[in-house]
Scaffold this motif. Structure first.
Motif, PDB file in Angstrom:
ATOM      1  N   SER A 184      31.440  12.581  20.863  1.00  0.00           N
ATOM      2  CA  SER A 184      32.123  11.282  20.914  1.00  0.00           C
ATOM      3  C   SER A 184      31.973  10.645  19.536  1.00  0.00           C
ATOM      4  O   SER A 184      31.356  11.224  18.650  1.00  0.00           O
ATOM      5  CB  SER A 184      31.451  10.394  21.969  1.00  0.00           C
ATOM      6  N   TYR A 185      32.519   9.453  19.373  1.00  0.00           N
ATOM      7  CA  TYR A 185      32.430   8.786  18.064  1.00  0.00           C
ATOM      8  C   TYR A 185      30.984   8.662  17.611  1.00  0.00           C
ATOM      9  O   TYR A 185      30.603   9.109  16.536  1.00  0.00           O
ATOM     10  CB  TYR A 185      33.057   7.397  18.132  1.00  0.00           C
ATOM     11  N   ASP A 186      30.164   8.010  18.436  1.00  0.00           N
ATOM     12  CA  ASP A 186      28.785   7.765  18.035  1.00  0.00           C
ATOM     13  C   ASP A 186      27.929   9.015  18.194  1.00  0.00           C
ATOM     14  O   ASP A 186      26.988   9.221  17.425  1.00  0.00           O
ATOM     15  CB  ASP A 186      28.208   6.603  18.853  1.00  0.00           C
ATOM     16  N   GLY A 187      28.264   9.865  19.174  1.00  0.00           N
ATOM     17  CA  GLY A 187      27.503  11.095  19.379  1.00  0.00           C
ATOM     18  C   GLY A 187      27.525  11.984  18.145  1.00  0.00           C
ATOM     19  O   GLY A 187      26.516  12.559  17.743  1.00  0.00           O
ATOM     20  N   ARG A 188      28.703  12.078  17.521  1.00  0.00           N
ATOM     21  CA  ARG A 188      28.820  12.902  16.319  1.00  0.00           C
ATOM     22  C   ARG A 188      28.040  12.295  15.162  1.00  0.00           C
ATOM     23  O   ARG A 188      27.398  13.007  14.390  1.00  0.00           O
ATOM     24  CB  ARG A 188      30.293  13.055  15.906  1.00  0.00           C
ATOM     25  N   ILE A 190      25.371  10.385  15.334  1.00  0.00           N
ATOM     26  CA  ILE A 190      23.928  10.496  15.566  1.00  0.00           C
ATOM     27  C   ILE A 190      23.474  11.944  15.345  1.00  0.00           C
ATOM     28  O   ILE A 190      22.475  12.196  14.668  1.00  0.00           O
ATOM     29  CB  ILE A 190      23.574   9.994  16.987  1.00  0.00           C
ATOM     30  N   ALA A 191      24.227  12.904  15.896  1.00  0.00           N
ATOM     31  CA  ALA A 191      23.851  14.313  15.743  1.00  0.00           C
ATOM     32  C   ALA A 191      23.880  14.728  14.275  1.00  0.00           C
ATOM     33  O   ALA A 191      22.978  15.429  13.791  1.00  0.00           O
ATOM     34  CB  ALA A 191      24.785  15.194  16.564  1.00  0.00           C
ATOM     35  N   GLY A 192      24.903  14.299  13.546  1.00  0.00           N
ATOM     36  CA  GLY A 192      25.022  14.650  12.131  1.00  0.00           C
ATOM     37  C   GLY A 192      23.879  14.072  11.312  1.00  0.00           C
ATOM     38  O   GLY A 192      23.266  14.751  10.486  1.00  0.00           O
ATOM     39  N   ARG A 193      23.603  12.796  11.546  1.00  0.00           N
ATOM     40  CA  ARG A 193      22.497  12.140  10.826  1.00  0.00           C
ATOM     41  C   ARG A 193      21.168  12.827  11.132  1.00  0.00           C
ATOM     42  O   ARG A 193      20.364  13.080  10.234  1.00  0.00           O
ATOM     43  CB  ARG A 193      22.416  10.668  11.251  1.00  0.00           C
ATOM     44  N   LEU A 194      20.927  13.111  12.421  1.00  0.00           N
ATOM     45  CA  LEU A 194      19.653  13.725  12.811  1.00  0.00           C
ATOM     46  C   LEU A 194      19.511  15.112  12.194  1.00  0.00           C
ATOM     47  O   LEU A 194      18.447  15.484  11.705  1.00  0.00           O
ATOM     48  CB  LEU A 194      19.570  13.804  14.347  1.00  0.00           C
ATOM     49  N   SER A 195      20.607  15.855  12.209  1.00  0.00           N
ATOM     50  CA  SER A 195      20.616  17.199  11.647  1.00  0.00           C
ATOM     51  C   SER A 195      20.191  17.179  10.177  1.00  0.00           C
ATOM     52  O   SER A 195      19.327  17.948   9.753  1.00  0.00           O
ATOM     53  CB  SER A 195      22.023  17.788  11.801  1.00  0.00           C
TER      54      SER A 195
END
Lengths: 255, 320
Positions: free
Chosen positions: B96-100, B102-107
């Motif tokens: 989703s918008y925020d899911g992507r 958050i996942a990208g930042r965490l990665s």
């Protein structure tokens, strides 16, 4: 104002190549082209630099075999120059590795703003731009459908599930743009001619100081054709095709 | 590969978890012995029990983020917990918008790879990804150490209840992220739409460029209303400004799996097909006999939407 645009050169989606199940890769043929979804970022960057009264649009890209044909398209639109990272050891790079390479290349410039598409047309992982932002220590706003800039702040209309948010962010920042943000121009003949002499700086992983620091923690195990839906019946409308639709809806108990 | 502890990024706008969140919790329950939800907002206590009904035994809340975009603070909070020793084996994120974000930042923050656009995940940790509009399946797996980050496409898994008591809610402290978190939401706009939700409606009637002009979208809305369905749109007419983005079906829009999908004047770009080819039945109306949409339609009508739709609408009205 200086703007970096991350662009991807991809196989023509109209002719994406074929699968090689042995090598678990796509066999790509022909020249790479500028990803359509990147034309919006290039156009937005050109307009922002114009509105700011000067500056440069720099392209940053990673591609195999020093491929430049897609970059020339963006240069013909009006970008000033390009940095291209090309290195055999980047074959099969995942999104994070790509982000590390792009971030290292962007560090060689000094942008006020970094633009990218929300996702590429071929891989559409959609995470690379925020990974770049995190690696550069910059704030980011994704899914922009409108962008304004006043030199120190970028104002973005960001798509959301419910509608959109107005977001403000100090520069420098990373912003990803949707296809709705601007209408890209077509390169003019003059632009195409000028692009031929514009600088494309070729870089390797070693040039970026990333030797030994890139490792990919994932592997493709299989590439296969999906089970396709079968085409059903196709009828030519002779003035009564709506009856066929109603019969089907009736049978499916939708009406 | 066995997953012991699985985290799920739980989105809950207006204090109500999305159906997408329930899909991910259901999958996590099948994968791992312990399921924890990571969420944020001012009203986490109000919906923690809902997350429990779908299997979360613990809810980690980053709290009220105010006017910040969730990407930076939630990723930083998750990274801090993981670096502090709370290591899940896998984290499921909604694509989703925020899911992507958050996942990208965490990665990037933890130097962990992320596998995106998942449509399936098997017990041995092999993920499945649909590319080229769903015509090709790529399977992949992580080779390094967990936690493994998976971004999942909506409607990849069924949402089934199956939890226990209310989960405990614990704080997921957000560290100071300085200039990273400088983006601020000044105003939120909700684009109202009536009728059933696009991604939950049993019938979706979608329009594309073949409608000719924006005003003809009324035909789509009227047909949808008569079928008690939701109107949808291709990216082309959303980008052209005919309808708001909330109507878009496709890779960057909504993924829908209705009983019946009626595509009107939509040629069937891969971008669009990936969002609707999971429909049980597909009806397509298009002038161009060669349009790709006909290759996946159960019933294809080669004809002009400006003629077929008004007759279809009249016929439906006369039945009721």
């Amino acid at each position: 104002m200086n703007v970096v645009v991350c662009v991807k050169q991809i196989p023509d989606p109209a002719n994406p190549g074929r699968l090689d199940p042995e090598a678990k890769t796509l066999v790509r043929q022909g020249k790479l082209i500028l990803d359509d979804s990147d034309a919006y970022g290039v156009e937005m960057a050109l307009q922002l630099v114009d509105a700011a009264g000067g500056g440069e649009v720099t392209l940053v890209s990673m591609a195999p075999h020093n491929e430049v044909s897609g970059l020339r398209t963006a240069l013909a639109m009006g970008a000033s120059k390009a940095l291209l990272v090309s290195d055999d050891q980047l074959q099969g790079a995942d999104a994070l590795t790509t982000a590390k390479v792009l971030a290292a290349a962007i560090r060689r410039t000094d942008p006020d703003l970094v633009l990218a598409a929300t996702e590429s047309t071929d891989g559409y992982t959609g995470t690379t731009p925020v990974q770049v932002a995190e690696l550069l220590g910059l704030p980011s706003v994704t899914f922009a459908k409108r962008i304004e800039c006043d030199g120190s702040t970028v104002r973005v209309e960001r798509q959301t599930e419910a509608g959109f948010d107005e977001v403000e962010c100090p520069l420098p920042a990373v912003v990803t743009v949707t296809a709705g943000v601007v209408e890209p121009r077509y390169p003019s003949f003059k632009g195409i001619m000028a692009a031929k002499s514009k600088s494309v700086e070729q870089l390797t992983v070693a040039d970026l100081g990333l030797d030994g620091s890139l490792r990919v923690g994932q592997e493709v195990t299989d590439v296969a054709a999906a089970q396709e839906r079968q085409a059903g019946e196709i009828v030519q409308d002779e003035g009564n095709a709506h009856d066929r639709i109603i019969q089907l809806l009736d049978r499916l108990k939708v009406i | 590969m066995t997953f012991d502890n699985v985290w799920v990024l739980a989105e809950a706008p207006e204090a109500k978890p999305t159906s997408f969140t329930y899909e991910l919790l259901t999958k996590a329950r099948q994968m791992g012995s312990t399921v924890e939800a990571v969420t944020w907002g001012a009203d986490v206590d109000a919906y923690a029990a809902d997350l429990g009904r779908f299997g979360a035994t613990r809810v980690r809340s980053a709290g009220d983020l105010g006017d910040a975009l969730p990407g930076v603070p939630v990723a930083a909070a998750m990274a801090a917990a993981i670096q502090g020793g709370d290591r899940p084996d896998a984290i499921l994120f909604p694509q989703s918008y925020d899911g992507r974000d958050i996942a990208g930042r965490l990665s990037a923050r933890l130097d962990l790879g992320v596998l995106t656009n998942l449509v399936d995940l098997s017990d041995d940790g092999t993920s499945e990804h649909a590319i080229f509009g769903g015509s090709t399946i790529v399977r992949a797996r992580f080779t390094g150490d967990p936690p493994y980050l998976f971004l999942v496409r909506p409607k990849s898994f069924a949402a089934l209840e199956g939890g226990g008591a209310s989960p405990e809610v614990v704080a997921l402290p957000v560290p100071d992220t300085g200039p990273l978190n400088a983006a601020v939401i000044k105003q939120r706009h909700v684009e109202a739409r009536s009728g059933p939700k696009l991604d939950e409606a049993p019938v979706v009637v979608a329009g594309g460029r073949g409608l000719g002009e924006a005003s003809n979208f009324e035909l789509i809305e009227e047909l949808a209303r008569l079928l008690r369905g939701a109107p949808g749109a291709s990216r082309a007419i959303v980008d052209a400004g005919w309808v708001p983005y909330a109507y878009q079906v496709g890779q960057t829009g909504k993924t829908v799996k209705p009983t019946v999908y009626i595509a009107c004047g939509i040629s069937g770009a891969t971008q669009h097909m990936v969002g609707m080819k999971g429909a049980k039945h597909i009806i397509a109306i298009n002038k161009d006999r060669e349009a790709p949409i006909f290759s996946i339609a159960d019933l294809g009508v080669v004809g002009d939407v400006h003629r077929v739709l008004p007759r279809l609408i009249e016929a439906l009205k006369s039945r009721s």
